[in-house]
Write a protein that holds these residues in place. Sequence first.
Motif, PDB file in Angstrom:
ATOM      1  N   SER A 123       1.013  -2.154   0.338  1.00 26.92           N
ATOM      2  CA  SER A 123      -0.020  -0.147  -0.321  1.00 26.92           C
ATOM      3  C   SER A 123       0.975   1.183  -0.013  1.00 26.92           C
ATOM      4  N   TYR A 124       2.256   1.217   0.279  1.00 29.10           N
ATOM      5  CA  TYR A 124       2.780   2.758  -0.009  1.00 29.10           C
ATOM      6  C   TYR A 124       3.715   2.217  -0.959  1.00 29.10           C
ATOM      7  N   GLY A 125       3.063   1.795  -1.778  1.00 36.33           N
ATOM      8  CA  GLY A 125       4.218   1.697  -3.391  1.00 36.33           C
ATOM      9  C   GLY A 125       5.212   0.611  -3.883  1.00 36.33           C
ATOM     10  N   ARG A 126       5.524  -0.132  -2.660  1.00 40.71           N
ATOM     11  CA  ARG A 126       7.254  -0.417  -3.193  1.00 40.71           C
ATOM     12  C   ARG A 126       6.821  -1.844  -3.491  1.00 40.71           C
ATOM     13  N   ARG A 127       7.393  -2.425  -4.517  1.00 38.77           N
ATOM     14  CA  ARG A 127       6.918  -3.063  -5.337  1.00 38.77           C
ATOM     15  C   ARG A 127       8.296  -4.335  -4.541  1.00 38.77           C
ATOM     16  N   PHE A 128       7.963  -6.068  -5.099  1.00 41.47           N
ATOM     17  CA  PHE A 128       9.119  -6.859  -4.158  1.00 41.47           C
ATOM     18  C   PHE A 128       9.129  -7.783  -5.234  1.00 41.47           C
ATOM     19  N   HIS A 129      10.315  -7.546  -6.146  1.00 44.72           N
ATOM     20  CA  HIS A 129      11.719  -8.547  -6.630  1.00 44.72           C
ATOM     21  C   HIS A 129      12.166  -9.855  -5.977  1.00 44.72           C
ATOM     22  N   TYR A 130      12.253  -9.714  -4.879  1.00 43.27           N
ATOM     23  CA  TYR A 130      12.879 -10.272  -4.190  1.00 43.27           C
ATOM     24  C   TYR A 130      12.849 -10.940  -3.299  1.00 43.27           C
ATOM     25  N   LEU A 131      12.641 -12.241  -2.800  1.00 43.74           N
ATOM     26  CA  LEU A 131      12.253 -13.606  -1.918  1.00 43.74           C
ATOM     27  C   LEU A 131      13.841 -14.204  -1.253  1.00 43.74           C
ATOM     28  N   ARG A 132      13.866 -13.372   0.240  1.00 45.79           N
ATOM     29  CA  ARG A 132      15.179 -14.070   1.103  1.00 45.79           C
ATOM     30  C   ARG A 132      14.247 -15.449   2.049  1.00 45.79           C
ATOM     31  N   LEU A 133      14.327 -16.567   1.177  1.00 49.53           N
ATOM     32  CA  LEU A 133      13.649 -18.102   1.484  1.00 49.53           C
ATOM     33  C   LEU A 133      14.727 -19.147   2.616  1.00 49.53           C
ATOM     34  N   SER A 134      14.829 -19.116   3.783  1.00 52.20           N
ATOM     35  CA  SER A 134      15.111 -19.481   4.754  1.00 52.20           C
ATOM     36  C   SER A 134      14.401 -21.319   4.499  1.00 52.20           C
ATOM     37  N   ILE A 135      15.499 -21.886   4.557  1.00 47.48           N
ATOM     38  CA  ILE A 135      15.300 -23.576   4.828  1.00 47.48           C
ATOM     39  C   ILE A 135      15.679 -24.794   6.110  1.00 47.48           C
ATOM     40  N   THR A 136      16.556 -24.104   7.109  1.00 52.70           N
ATOM     41  CA  THR A 136      16.751 -24.051   8.371  1.00 52.70           C
ATOM     42  C   THR A 136      17.365 -23.242   9.350  1.00 52.70           C
ATOM     43  N   GLU A 137      16.731 -23.414   9.812  1.00 51.00           N
ATOM     44  CA  GLU A 137      17.693 -22.960  11.624  1.00 51.00           C
ATOM     45  C   GLU A 137      18.611 -23.061  12.053  1.00 51.00           C
ATOM     46  N   ALA A 138      18.985 -24.079  11.682  1.00 57.33           N
ATOM     47  CA  ALA A 138      20.216 -24.611  12.341  1.00 57.33           C
ATOM     48  C   ALA A 138      21.551 -24.660  12.029  1.00 57.33           C
ATOM     49  N   CYS A 139      22.455 -24.314  12.839  1.00 55.66           N
ATOM     50  CA  CYS A 139      23.242 -23.879  12.069  1.00 55.66           C
ATOM     51  C   CYS A 139      24.709 -24.517  13.246  1.00 55.66           C
ATOM     52  N   ASN A 140      25.637 -24.268  12.885  1.00 51.71           N
ATOM     53  CA  ASN A 140      26.610 -25.295  13.646  1.00 51.71           C
ATOM     54  C   ASN A 140      28.249 -23.651  14.076  1.00 51.71           C
ATOM     55  N   PHE A 141      27.773 -22.338  13.652  1.00 56.33           N
ATOM     56  CA  PHE A 141      28.759 -21.439  14.022  1.00 56.33           C
ATOM     57  C   PHE A 141      27.905 -21.381  15.763  1.00 56.33           C
ATOM     58  N   ARG A 142      28.897 -20.669  16.242  1.00 59.54           N
ATOM     59  CA  ARG A 142      27.739 -19.387  17.511  1.00 59.54           C
ATOM     60  C   ARG A 142      29.009 -18.161  17.650  1.00 59.54           C
ATOM     61  N   CYS A 143      28.123 -17.758  16.589  1.00 56.46           N
ATOM     62  CA  CYS A 143      28.499 -16.415  16.414  1.00 56.46           C
ATOM     63  C   CYS A 143      27.508 -15.363  17.936  1.00 56.46           C
ATOM     64  N   GLN A 144      28.602 -14.332  18.268  1.00 52.36           N
ATOM     65  CA  GLN A 144      28.349 -13.805  19.787  1.00 52.36           C
ATOM     66  C   GLN A 144      26.696 -12.716  19.389  1.00 52.36           C
ATOM     67  N   TYR A 145      26.453 -12.589  17.966  1.00 55.89           N
ATOM     68  CA  TYR A 145      25.193 -11.548  18.014  1.00 55.89           C
ATOM     69  C   TYR A 145      24.445 -12.698  17.601  1.00 55.89           C
ATOM     70  N   CYS A 146      24.293 -13.936  17.375  1.00 60.34           N
ATOM     71  CA  CYS A 146      23.118 -14.489  16.819  1.00 60.34           C
ATOM     72  C   CYS A 146      22.983 -15.743  17.643  1.00 60.34           C
ATOM     73  N   LEU A 147      23.845 -17.023  17.628  1.00 58.60           N
ATOM     74  CA  LEU A 147      23.442 -18.234  18.943  1.00 58.60           C
ATOM     75  C   LEU A 147      24.759 -18.521  19.657  1.00 58.60           C
ATOM     76  N   PRO A 148      24.837 -17.080  21.043  1.00 55.72           N
ATOM     77  CA  PRO A 148      26.323 -17.942  20.883  1.00 55.72           C
ATOM     78  C   PRO A 148      26.148 -19.212  21.965  1.00 55.72           C
ATOM     79  N   ASP A 149      25.356 -19.054  22.616  1.00 52.16           N
ATOM     80  CA  ASP A 149      24.658 -21.265  23.331  1.00 52.16           C
ATOM     81  C   ASP A 149      25.297 -22.184  22.167  1.00 52.16           C
ATOM     82  N   GLY A 150      24.677 -22.074  20.912  1.00 53.95           N
ATOM     83  CA  GLY A 150      25.508 -22.817  19.630  1.00 53.95           C
ATOM     84  C   GLY A 150      23.396 -23.397  19.381  1.00 53.95           C
TER      85      GLY A 150
END
Length: 322
Positions: free
Chosen positions: A5-32
């Motif tokens: 409704s604000y006239g923004r057009r959407f050409h781009y899909l960000r599709l997540s296929i898993t929530e799992a990650c094996n890194f422990r980045c401090q700003y995301c999943l510090p405890d795994g």
Amino acid sequence: MLEDSYGRRFHYLRLSITEACNFRCQYCLPDGYDGPPNSAFLQLEEIQTLISAFAQMGTSKVRITGGEPSLRRDFCDVIAHAAATPGIERVATTSHGARLFKDGLRWADAGLDQVNISIDSLDPNQFASITGQDKLQQILKGIDLAVEAGIKVKINTVLLQDFNANRLNRFLAWLKKTPVTLRFIELMETGDHHEFFARQHVSGEPIRRKLIEEGWQPLLREKNAGPAQEYYHPDYAGRIGLIMPYSKDFCKSCNRLRVAANGKLHLCLFSEQGLDIRPYLAQGDVQGVKQFITEALSDKSVSHFLQEGKTGATRNLAMLGG
């Protein structure tokens, strides 16, 4: 074409296929990661239905995200389907890059055009401290391989107060001869990390001013590009971008929608809740998906309201891939 409704057009899909990650980045999943297995997330047939529906509504770019998307055994199949879908012109992924050297050529053969790799420091000790993994050199080898294979490479670097000293100079030296785009990303507040955000948030504005003072010039933004303000310099092989979600009018150029690995549509990374489209995906109902998304767009807000401290339902960035 998908339009809100604000006239923004959407050409781009960000599709997540898993929530799992094996890194422990401090700003995301510090405890795994401690969540559902990949079997709980969208299956290949559901992903095919989803991408087909978005392509029929004008989407030209798909970014496959996680968590860490390469942890899925059918990752190459997801890439291949996206690349083969009529209307999809660019297939990208975001990864920590630990598997890039081993599997990057397979990803390229499947149809991957672009990969974004997270490198928060070029200092091996800092990198290990931030991510919980001592894999910087392995990742850099993978980047070299990807560049040689013709994959467009972008590097994501989250700005953090504790690791800010000398980072820009080290990255600038690397970009002299390395033909990648480095994007500095302001740390975003999420539900699990209020205190960490308060300690570590750094504005990207001083970096932007420094680049302009040193002769870096702005690039024109493509229609299906991400939110980065990108700059080039004739003396450098690489480019630099800045993603500053707390800047004025950041949401004005929004051009992407997100679908989480559990099959929920998110109109914003920081929306209050996801909208469940998985019943349509499970039935292979392309028309149902299209109608649902078109109607849902009427409720998309003008802003993410991060500047007001609202983080919505996003507990951590692994939930939606950023």
